[in-house]
Every structure is written in C-alpha cells, then in structure tokens.
Design an enzyme around this catalytic site. Structure first.
Site, PDB file in Angstrom:
ATOM      1  CG  HIS A  70      -2.117  -0.892   1.043  1.00 10.61           C
ATOM      2  ND1 HIS A  70      -3.326  -0.666   1.627  1.00 10.61           N
ATOM      3  CD2 HIS A  70      -2.267  -2.029   0.333  1.00 10.61           C
ATOM      4  CE1 HIS A  70      -4.178  -1.625   1.302  1.00 10.61           C
ATOM      5  NE2 HIS A  70      -3.559  -2.468   0.521  1.00 10.61           N
ATOM      6  CG  HIS A 195      -3.377 -12.014  -2.548  1.00 11.24           C
ATOM      7  ND1 HIS A 195      -4.381 -11.530  -3.357  1.00 11.24           N
ATOM      8  CD2 HIS A 195      -2.890 -10.923  -1.889  1.00 11.24           C
ATOM      9  CE1 HIS A 195      -4.492 -10.211  -3.206  1.00 11.24           C
ATOM     10  NE2 HIS A 195      -3.596  -9.812  -2.330  1.00 11.24           N
ATOM     11  CG  ASP A 237      -2.626 -20.681  -0.301  1.00 10.78           C
ATOM     12  OD1 ASP A 237      -3.434 -21.553  -0.706  1.00 10.78           O
ATOM     13  OD2 ASP A 237      -1.394 -20.867  -0.277  1.00 10.78           O
TER      14      ASP A 237
HETATM   15  C1  HEM Z   1      -3.102  -7.110  -7.900  1.00 13.85           C
HETATM   16  C2  HEM Z   1      -3.998  -6.516  -7.230  1.00 13.85           C
HETATM   17  C3  HEM Z   1      -4.289  -6.712  -5.761  1.00 13.85           C
HETATM   18  C4  HEM Z   1      -5.528  -6.651  -5.227  1.00 13.85           C
HETATM   19  C5  HEM Z   1      -6.835  -6.387  -5.976  1.00 13.85           C
HETATM   20  C6  HEM Z   1      -5.401  -6.894  -3.813  1.00 13.85           C
HETATM   21  C7  HEM Z   1      -6.441  -6.889  -2.903  1.00 13.85           C
HETATM   22  C8  HEM Z   1      -6.380  -7.323  -1.604  1.00 13.85           C
HETATM   23  C9  HEM Z   1      -7.498  -7.403  -0.689  1.00 13.85           C
HETATM   24  C10 HEM Z   1      -8.905  -6.941  -0.993  1.00 13.85           C
HETATM   25  C11 HEM Z   1      -7.046  -7.957   0.464  1.00 13.85           C
HETATM   26  C12 HEM Z   1      -7.862  -8.282   1.708  1.00 13.85           C
HETATM   27  C13 HEM Z   1      -7.779  -7.180   2.706  1.00 13.85           C
HETATM   28  C14 HEM Z   1      -8.671  -7.451   3.888  1.00 13.85           C
HETATM   29  O1  HEM Z   1      -9.866  -7.600   3.700  1.00 13.85           O
HETATM   30  O2  HEM Z   1      -8.158  -7.525   5.021  1.00 13.85           O
HETATM   31  C15 HEM Z   1      -5.638  -8.212   0.300  1.00 13.85           C
HETATM   32  C16 HEM Z   1      -4.831  -8.777   1.254  1.00 13.85           C
HETATM   33  C17 HEM Z   1      -3.462  -8.896   1.117  1.00 13.85           C
HETATM   34  N1  HEM Z   1      -2.691  -8.419   0.065  1.00 13.85           N
HETATM   35 FE1  HEM Z   1      -3.396  -7.836  -1.729  1.00 13.85          FE
HETATM   36  N2  HEM Z   1      -4.087  -7.114  -3.500  1.00 13.85           N
HETATM   37  C18 HEM Z   1      -3.375  -7.000  -4.661  1.00 13.85           C
HETATM   38  C19 HEM Z   1      -1.998  -7.101  -4.777  1.00 13.85           C
HETATM   39  C20 HEM Z   1      -1.140  -7.320  -3.715  1.00 13.85           C
HETATM   40  C21 HEM Z   1       0.302  -7.198  -3.774  1.00 13.85           C
HETATM   41  C22 HEM Z   1       1.073  -6.790  -5.015  1.00 13.85           C
HETATM   42  C23 HEM Z   1       0.767  -7.503  -2.542  1.00 13.85           C
HETATM   43  C24 HEM Z   1       2.196  -7.512  -2.043  1.00 13.85           C
HETATM   44  C25 HEM Z   1       3.246  -7.651  -2.782  1.00 13.85           C
HETATM   45  C26 HEM Z   1      -0.369  -7.860  -1.718  1.00 13.85           C
HETATM   46  C27 HEM Z   1      -0.298  -8.318  -0.432  1.00 13.85           C
HETATM   47  C28 HEM Z   1      -1.388  -8.690   0.328  1.00 13.85           C
HETATM   48  C29 HEM Z   1      -1.284  -9.425   1.577  1.00 13.85           C
HETATM   49  C30 HEM Z   1      -0.024  -9.983   2.180  1.00 13.85           C
HETATM   50  C31 HEM Z   1      -2.591  -9.538   2.082  1.00 13.85           C
HETATM   51  C32 HEM Z   1      -3.015 -10.189   3.407  1.00 13.85           C
HETATM   52  C33 HEM Z   1      -2.938  -9.115   4.483  1.00 13.85           C
HETATM   53  C34 HEM Z   1      -3.188  -9.606   5.882  1.00 13.85           C
HETATM   54  O3  HEM Z   1      -3.268 -10.809   6.125  1.00 13.85           O
HETATM   55  O4  HEM Z   1      -3.262  -8.742   6.772  1.00 13.85           O
HETATM   56  N3  HEM Z   1      -1.509  -7.700  -2.458  1.00 13.85           N
HETATM   57  N4  HEM Z   1      -5.246  -7.803  -0.968  1.00 13.85           N
END
Ligand code: HEM
Ligand SMILES: *[C@@H]1O[C@H](CO)[C@@H](O)[C@H](O)[C@H]1NC(C)=O
Ligand SMILES: CC(=O)N[C@H]1CO[C@H](CO)[C@@H](O)[C@@H]1O
Length: 337
Positions: A70, A195, A237
C-alpha cells in the site's frame, strides 16, 4: 527567478528524471550499506524485533507485506501510509481499515529503537522494507535484495493516487494499473503471489458467481460470510494459509483464487503461462517474486532532502524546507511526483 530557487528547481528536475528512469537497475542514492556507519546495528535491531513479534503472531508477515504494498503503490515507498490523522491514507472503512495494527506497531517500535541507538537517521520507509524482508523470510519466503536510503514523505498521498487495485477487477485492469507504475504483467503475476498467505475480510469476498469458483469453496464462503462482521476473515490461500509458498498458484488451477483479481491471472493470455509455471515450480516463483519485490520497493523513492526527511515519529509528517517548498509549489512538482 532567484538563482537559489533556480538551483533548487534544477536539483528537483534532476531527481525527478532519475526517479522516472528506474527500471530494475539500482536507484542512485540507494545502497545496501547506507546505514553502515550511521547505524551499524540497524539490521540486528530489525531482525530481533521481527523475530519476537513473529513468534507471537505469524500473521505479522502478511500484515507487513500488505502495508509495504500500500505504501509503494500509492506514491512510492515513502512511509506515507504510516501517517495518521485527517486526510491521510489511513481512512476508516477504506483500504487501510484492515491494515493490521500488529504490523504498524512493529514498524513504530523498530523505528523508535533505531532512533534511540543511532539518532534520527533511519527512515520509516527503510524500516518498513527491512521489516517486511525479514518477516517474509521467516514465513518461508525468499530473501529479496534491499537497497537503503529512502526518505520519508512530507505528506500522505494525494487523493488521486490512493486508488489501490480492486479485488473485483480482473487482470486486464491490473495489467494497466501496474504498467502505469512501470511494473510489467510478469510483475503482476509474481507480486500477486503475496496472496499465498494472510487473510481477507468478509466484506471484500466477492458475492458468489463473480468468478467460477470451486463450488465447495464457494459454498463454504457463503456460509461463513452470510453475516459479514467487521472481524470475520478468510484465508487467502486455502491450501497452505500461513506459509509463503507457491500453493497460491496451485489454488488458481483449482479455481480456488479468493478474488477475481487472483483467479483471472490463470485465464488472461498475458498472465496465464507464468501463473501456471509458478504453480509447478516454487523456485521459479521465489526468484521472480524477489526480483519484483526489489523493483516495487524502489518505486518512486525519495532521496532528496528537498522532498523528504527522516521522520522523528513514523505517524507524523514534518514540513518541507521553506524556500524549496515555495519553489516547488511554483513549479508544480508537488502535484506530480
Ligand atoms: C493485484 C492486485 C491486488 C488486489 C486487488 C489486492 C487486494 C487485496 C485485498 C482486498 C485484500 C484483503 C484485505 C482485507 O480484507 O483484510 C488483500 C490482502 C493482502 N494483500 Fe493484496 N491485492 C493486490 C496485490 C497485492 C500485492 C502486489 C501484494 C504484495 C506484494 C499484496 C499483499 C497482500 C497481503 C499480504 C494480504 C493479506 C494481508 C493480511 O493478512 O493482513 N496484495 N489484498
Ligand atoms: C524451476 O525453475 C528454476 C529457476 O527458473 C529452474 O532452474 C529449474 O530448472 C526449474 N525446475 C523445473 C523442474 O522445471
Ligand atoms: C488499522 C489502522 O491503522 N486503522 C486506522 C485507519 O485510519 C484511521 C484514521 O486515521 C485510524 O483511526 C485507524 O486506527
């Protein structure tokens, strides 16, 4: 224009040119040994703090990785996401609403310890990257190369750059969004592998039918998220929820991607081959993920004191130097970095 102001503009122009020309190569001003003399104990401080927190809550690893994403994706890796208060990136109910405290607090704690040990020399932006690198490794992931020397922003990202990718959009949209940040379709595929651990809240789990999800998983989700509360979460996952591995891509081949943004990677002509290759070869995924992370963490970084600072408190931004600030406003560079 006063000579001094002109000089400042020239410096700014140069910095902008340098910043926009980064494409995988190291960024001028960043180096692996940036704190070697000013804060030799830094990496040890980071590692000890990350280890202590990880041993209590392994969820800190995905939490940190998302904070870093972010931060970097909005206006570059400048700790802008950490600033608290009105008009900041941390909007309740917005995407930050679900950035986890455990990660934000850890970054703060590391930064305070580094400051106590070395003075005000280590940026919050660098702490965020280093902590994420170490936590990712603890969770089973690859260790990516990190150059240091980022400065912290004077302000949160302006509204128009806050648009983070939506889970309800497919690969088409995201390929474009990544391209606008000089990240390729391949980077999209490897970075989406983040993810492979962590959670989503029921509020962002797509209504059934958004994509042709595995029927059994869809049913489970429907039951779990019928009455979404702010706190109900779902593993991203479903095969190996807590480990950083390539099972995310295996899940995609079984229609178990949580979001359309995930599942569409295995269908889109520009992303499917790599997603499929990663599902079969974890080594290949780790190598490419590491490279893409290095690239992402070098996006739009600030190395000029005219544009950034080392914050004393990660949650509070300072003010730009006065003369340069006026010059900057005249030239409009603050509006377009
Ligand atoms: C490509 C488009 C992407 C979309 C649409 C997206 C969207 C999201 C959404 C909606 C969540 C769930 C948030 C929640 O409800 O708590 C999430 C979680 C997460 N995203 Fe993405 N994301 C994207 C790319 C990425 C990238 C590039 C990274 C890091 C390199 C990333 C890392 C993560 C991680 C690690 C979580 C889990 C966070 C947690 O467990 O607190 N995401 N993402
Ligand atoms: C997996 O990928 C690595 C790195 O690209 C490569 O060296 C290796 O040969 C691949 N393994 C298989 C079984 O394809
Ligand atoms: C988890 C988190 O940091 N949430 C913050 C989002 O932004 C609001 C407003 O700044 C804060 O009050 C929350 O703590």
């Amino acid at each position: 224009m006063a000579p001094r102001a002109a000089a400042a503009v020239a410096v700014v122009a140069l910095v902008c040119a340098v910043q926009s020309s980064l494409s995988g190569a190291a960024v001028p001003g960043l180096s692996p040994g940036f704190y070697k003399t000013t804060c030799p104990g830094l990496e040890q401080i980071v590692n000890a703090q990350v280890t202590a927190t990880f041993n209590k809550d392994q969820g800190v690893a995905p939490a940190l990785l998302r904070v870093l994403f972010h931060d970097c994706f909005t206006q570059g890796c400048d700790a802008s996401v950490l600033i608290k208060g009105r008009g900041t990136e941390q909007i309740p109910g917005g995407a930050n609403g679900t950035l986890r405290r455990v990660a934000l607090d850890l970054i703060d704690r590391i930064h305070r310890e580094a400051q106590a040990a070395c003075g005000r020399v280590v940026s919050c932006a660098d702490v965020t990257v280093l902590a994420t690198r170490d936590a990712l490794f603890k969770a089973g992931g690859p260790r990516f190369n990190v150059d240091l020397g980022r400065l912290d922003s004077f302000a949160p990202a302006p509204d128009r750059v806050k648009d983070l990718p939506s889970p309800f959009d497919g690969a088409d949209r995201h390929i474009e969004a990544f391209k606008a940040r000089k990240l390729s379709a391949d980077d999209l595929v490897s970075l989406s592998g983040a993810h492979t651990f962590g959670v989503a809240h029921c509020g962002v789990i797509p209504p059934r039918g958004t994509h042709s999800m595995d029927p059994q998983l869809a049913k489970q989700l429907q039951e779990k998220c019928t009455k979404p509360t702010a706190t109900t979460t779902q593993d991203l996952d479903v095969l190996t929820p807590h480990v950083f591995d390539n099972k995310y891509y295996v899940g995609l081949t079984q229609k178990k991607g949580m979001f359309l943004s995930d599942q569409s990677l295995i269908d889109h002509p520009l992303t499917k081959n790599l997603a499929l290759a990663f599902s079969k070869n974890q080594t290949a995924f780790f190598i490419e993920f590491g490279k893409s992370m290095t690239k992402m963490t070098e996006m739009g970084v600030i190395t000029s004191k005219l544009q950034g600072e080392v914050r004393a408190d990660c949650t509070v931004a300072g003010k730009p130097p006065r003369i340069e600030a006026a010059t900057a406003a005249d030239q409009g560079f603050t509006a377009d970095m």
